[in-house]
Structures are given as C-alpha cells and as structure tokens.
Design a protein around this motif. Structure first.
Motif, short mmCIF file in Angstrom:
data_model
loop_
_atom_site.label_atom_id
_atom_site.label_comp_id
_atom_site.label_asym_id
_atom_site.label_seq_id
_atom_site.Cartn_x
_atom_site.Cartn_y
_atom_site.Cartn_z
N VAL A 138 49.43 56.09 38.65
CA VAL A 138 49.63 57.23 39.69
C VAL A 138 48.81 56.53 40.93
N LYS A 139 47.80 55.74 40.85
CA LYS A 139 46.95 55.60 42.02
C LYS A 139 46.04 54.39 41.50
N LEU A 140 45.83 53.47 42.25
CA LEU A 140 44.75 52.25 42.25
C LEU A 140 44.26 52.22 43.38
N ASP A 141 42.67 52.43 43.54
CA ASP A 141 42.01 52.26 45.11
C ASP A 141 40.47 51.90 44.56
N ASP A 142 39.99 51.38 45.75
CA ASP A 142 38.78 51.04 45.61
C ASP A 142 37.83 52.37 45.61
N VAL A 143 36.64 52.29 44.86
CA VAL A 143 35.74 53.74 44.92
C VAL A 143 35.15 53.85 46.40
N GLU A 144 34.81 53.01 47.12
CA GLU A 144 34.39 53.09 48.34
C GLU A 144 35.43 53.86 49.43
N ASN A 145 36.89 53.35 49.21
CA ASN A 145 37.94 53.92 49.95
C ASN A 145 37.92 55.54 49.71
N ILE A 146 37.70 55.92 48.26
CA ILE A 146 38.07 57.16 47.81
C ILE A 146 36.76 58.05 48.38
N ARG A 147 35.63 57.68 48.04
CA ARG A 147 34.55 58.18 48.78
C ARG A 147 34.61 58.58 50.26
N GLY A 148 35.24 57.45 51.10
CA GLY A 148 35.40 57.82 52.36
C GLY A 148 36.33 59.08 52.90
N MET A 149 37.35 59.16 51.92
CA MET A 149 37.98 60.23 52.04
C MET A 149 37.69 61.62 51.24
N TYR A 150 36.91 61.51 50.12
CA TYR A 150 36.88 62.74 49.28
C TYR A 150 35.28 63.11 49.16
N GLY A 151 34.51 62.16 50.02
CA GLY A 151 32.91 62.59 50.00
C GLY A 151 32.24 61.54 48.91
N ASP A 152 31.23 62.19 48.14
CA ASP A 152 30.43 61.43 47.23
C ASP A 152 30.96 61.43 45.76
N SER A 153 32.23 62.04 45.33
CA SER A 153 32.65 62.21 44.03
C SER A 153 33.93 61.73 44.09
N LEU A 154 34.38 60.84 42.77
CA LEU A 154 35.68 60.91 42.45
C LEU A 154 36.36 61.97 41.74
N ILE A 155 35.73 62.96 41.49
CA ILE A 155 36.31 64.14 40.91
C ILE A 155 37.51 64.75 41.63
N GLU A 156 37.19 65.06 43.00
CA GLU A 156 38.25 65.76 43.79
C GLU A 156 39.43 64.87 43.98
N TRP A 157 39.37 63.53 43.84
CA TRP A 157 40.23 62.58 44.08
C TRP A 157 41.23 62.52 42.70
N MET A 158 40.46 62.57 41.72
CA MET A 158 40.83 62.58 40.26
C MET A 158 42.01 63.77 40.08
N LYS A 159 41.41 64.88 40.65
CA LYS A 159 42.00 66.16 40.27
C LYS A 159 43.43 66.24 41.28
N GLU A 160 43.36 65.44 42.39
CA GLU A 160 44.44 65.29 43.13
C GLU A 160 45.42 64.58 42.69
N VAL A 161 45.06 63.24 42.10
CA VAL A 161 46.23 62.34 41.60
C VAL A 161 46.56 62.54 40.28
N LEU A 162 45.75 63.27 39.37
CA LEU A 162 46.08 63.56 37.97
C LEU A 162 46.35 64.80 38.04
N GLY A 163 46.17 65.86 38.61
CA GLY A 163 46.43 67.22 38.78
C GLY A 163 45.34 67.78 38.04
N PRO A 164 45.09 69.20 38.49
CA PRO A 164 43.84 69.95 38.13
C PRO A 164 43.69 70.17 36.65
#
Length: 242
Positions: A208-234
């Motif tokens: 579904v997605k492959l990304d650098d953690v640094e990029n994810i934090r830049g868009m979603y703050g300090d956590s992967l969780i919100e990113w994960m919910k968006e790409v994999l579903g809540p």
C-alpha cells in the motif's frame, strides 16, 4: 557506490488458490532498519521467506545483493523465523558454538557481547528458557552473523512490554548500519517505531505504501500511527498501536 540491497520485480506468490503476494515491486537500500507492517494474512512472512530464498515466487524476480534469492542466498541473509529454530537440548553456549560451526560469517565475540547484554545464562538449556529468553537467543544467533541482510519475523509477538523493550534496545545497540540492513515484520508498531528508518505497509498481498519514517513524521507529526491508520485503514485491528 550505493545500490539496492533487495529488489522485488513484479513478484507474486500463490499457495494453491490463495494469493499471498500480488504483483509486488519495490527496492530497499542498504544500511537501514525497515519495518514491514500489515494485518494478519497480509503477506509479511511470505515476503521475508521469499527474500531469504526459502520460497520461490510464483512469478517475478527477487534479487538480494545482486543475486537471485534462492537457497544459496543464505550466505547473504541471516533469517530469524517466528517459530523456534534452535535445538532445545542444547545449552545457550552449545547453540552459539553450533551456529559458529555452520556459518563462516558468525561473530562469536559479538554473540557473547549480546548474551551479556540480554542477561542470558550460558549454561541454561534452550528448552528451559522463558519465551522471552528464547526470542532473545534467536536474535543473538541471527544478528551475530556478518551477513549484509538480517530478516526478523515477528520477534516481538506474544511478549510482555518489558521484554519487547529490551529486545528493541538490543536491536538498536547491535545493528551496524554501515555493514547491515535489518528487515523486521511486526504488529508492535508503536514500540518498534523508534528503531525504524523505513516502513513497508502491506495489505491483502499488495504494498500500500513504502516510505522513510522521517518523511512520515514530517507529514504526520511524531508518530507512525496516524499514517498507518490512513494507509491501512482505521480497522487494522490486528495491529497493536498502544
């Protein structure tokens, strides 16, 4: 010159009529700790086994360090399965000596350092270790090889938080990014997050997605969780985010 350590080129893997991976393509650079996350049945373990050369793709190509991922790729890959793989009647010391005898790249000095770090008794039989102790021993055995690629399949599964924390600290302390890349499948997203450089999100056998953690934090703050919910579903309920 930098090159991709792992390359999947339109890889599919079927088990009879079940599709485990479906036309997956990606590249992984060296010198990273990479998390593979996704719900149960998303294809995480299949991806690792294909990379280790333990499975052959139904279609497509898997390349590791410039070579096709077949059984002989074991010289390039150190693979830790989710299941126990060590002879239960060995002592911890005997397990270390056994690995040292079968893998020419095994670093016995590093293994002993990791045993001390993990507070594993060298004279104890593997069979008598706790579940957490067995996992820590498997980590020692896998990570003490000098193979350029280390694959860890669900090392945190079923362990209590303190044990998971100590295993992650060991991972961070003993990985040399100038020499090795680690790919780790896990459900324990929030706990493994501090160790990760990259994340692959899998669902229904597709990336579904492959990304650098640094990029994810830049868009979603300090956590992967919100990113994960968006790409994999809540409702990716099999993933542990607390």
């Amino acid at each position: 010159m930098n090159h991709n350590l792992v390359q999947f080129d339109h890889v599919s893997k079927n088990y009879m009529k079940e599709i485990a991976l479906d036309d997956v393509s990606f590249q992984l650079p060296p010198g990273k700790v990479i998390g593979v996350i996704g719900p149960n049945g998303s294809g995480k373990s299949t991806l690792l086994k294909l990379t280790a050369g333990l499975l052959r793709p139904t279609q497509g190509k898997v390349i590791v360090n410039g070579k096709p991922a077949k059984r002989r790729i074991s010289s390039e890959v150190s693979y830790m399965p989710e299941q126990d793989g060590c002879y239960p009647f060995y002592t911890v010391t005997e397990a270390i000596k056994y690995y040292n005898s079968i893998y020419t790249d095994f670093d016995e000095g590093k293994a002993k350092e990791m045993l001390d770090f993990n507070e594993l008794s060298r004279n104890q039989e593997v069979n008598n270790l706790s579940k957490g102790g067995k996992v820590r021993l498997k980590m020692v055995l896998a990570m003490s090889r000098r193979a350029p690629l280390i694959l860890l399949d669900e090392p945190l599964a079923g362990l209590d938080p303190m044990i998971r924390d100590s295993i992650i600290k060991g991972l961070v302390a003993f990985v040399d990014p100038s020499e090795q890349t680690v790919v780790i499948t896990t459900h324990e997203v929030s706990e493994i997050e501090p160790a990760l450089d990259m994340v692959i999100a899998l669902k229904n056998g597709k990336i579904v997605k492959l990304d650098d953690v640094e990029n994810i934090r830049g868009m979603y703050g300090d956590s992967l969780i919100e990113w994960m919910k968006e790409v994999l579903g809540p409702n990716s309920s099999s993933l542990k985010t607390e």
